[in-house]
Design an enzyme around this catalytic site. Structure first.
Site, short mmCIF file in Angstrom:
data_model
loop_
_atom_site.label_atom_id
_atom_site.label_comp_id
_atom_site.label_asym_id
_atom_site.label_seq_id
_atom_site.Cartn_x
_atom_site.Cartn_y
_atom_site.Cartn_z
N ASP A 42 40.54 40.97 41.22
CA ASP A 42 39.72 42.13 40.88
C ASP A 42 38.72 41.75 39.78
OD1 ASP A 42 40.90 42.59 38.28
OD2 ASP A 42 42.51 43.71 39.21
N ARG A 43 37.78 42.62 39.55
CA ARG A 43 36.65 42.34 38.64
C ARG A 43 37.11 41.93 37.25
NH1 ARG A 43 33.02 45.11 35.35
NH2 ARG A 43 30.90 44.33 35.58
#
Length: 174
Positions: A42-43
């Protein structure tokens, strides 16, 4: 072509982002624009990510039946209570299915290392949130037997033949 990439935080693991955020392909050389990422981070997560144009390899690494280990270093917002380990190892339902840690080792008051053999979206964050923790930092350090502690964030390298062979091996019987 298969490369190991050390994804820095604040980059999305996608080819293009509808919100205009920076993606891993903004960092990688243009020649890698046709490679697809094997799994995601994820980011806000960082660490090792494989990119390849070998569909068979990608399937082997992502399909749950192959049980490829992925190891993560996790920094928490408060000290980890070892009493929570049993439930995290036994597993429970989160959004996306039943999730569990294969192993968990405390490495500091607010630090743990976990191993997964499945990949539910935001699994580590959701499981720890369920136990009352916020994840402050999450870094993937190993995929199967592949690790590279010297690869700086944003850097990449081609996998060696030996590493590719290791990824192709069947896991030991459990």
């Amino acid at each position: 072509t298969t490369v190991l990439f050390n994804k820095p935080r604040h980059f999305t693991t996608t080819r293009s982002d509808e919100r205009g955020r920076r993606t891993i392909y903004d960092i990688l050389p243009a020649e890698f624009s046709t490679l697809f990422h094997v799994g995601r981070l994820d980011r806000e997560s960082e660490g090792l990510l494989l990119l390849t144009n070998d569909g068979d390899l990608a399937q082997r690494l992502t399909h749950p039946s192959h049980r490829i280990e992925k190891e993560y270093e996790v920094e928490l917002d408060k000290p980890f209570d070892p009493a929570h380990a049993a439930k995290l190892l036994r597993g429970f339902h989160i959004e996306g299915g039943k999730a569990r840690f294969e192993s968990l080792r405390q490495t500091g008051p607010s630090r743990i290392r976990v191993v997964l053999k499945q990949g539910i979206k935001r699994q580590i964050r959701l499981m720890l949130y369920d136990r009352g923790y916020e994840v402050e930092r999450l870094r993937r350090t190993r995929i199967g037997r592949i690790n590279d502690h010297k690869l700086p964030p944003g850097a990449w390298r081609h996998l060696t033949k030996k590493e590719l062979d290791q990824l192709s091996e069947k896991p030991a019987a459990e």
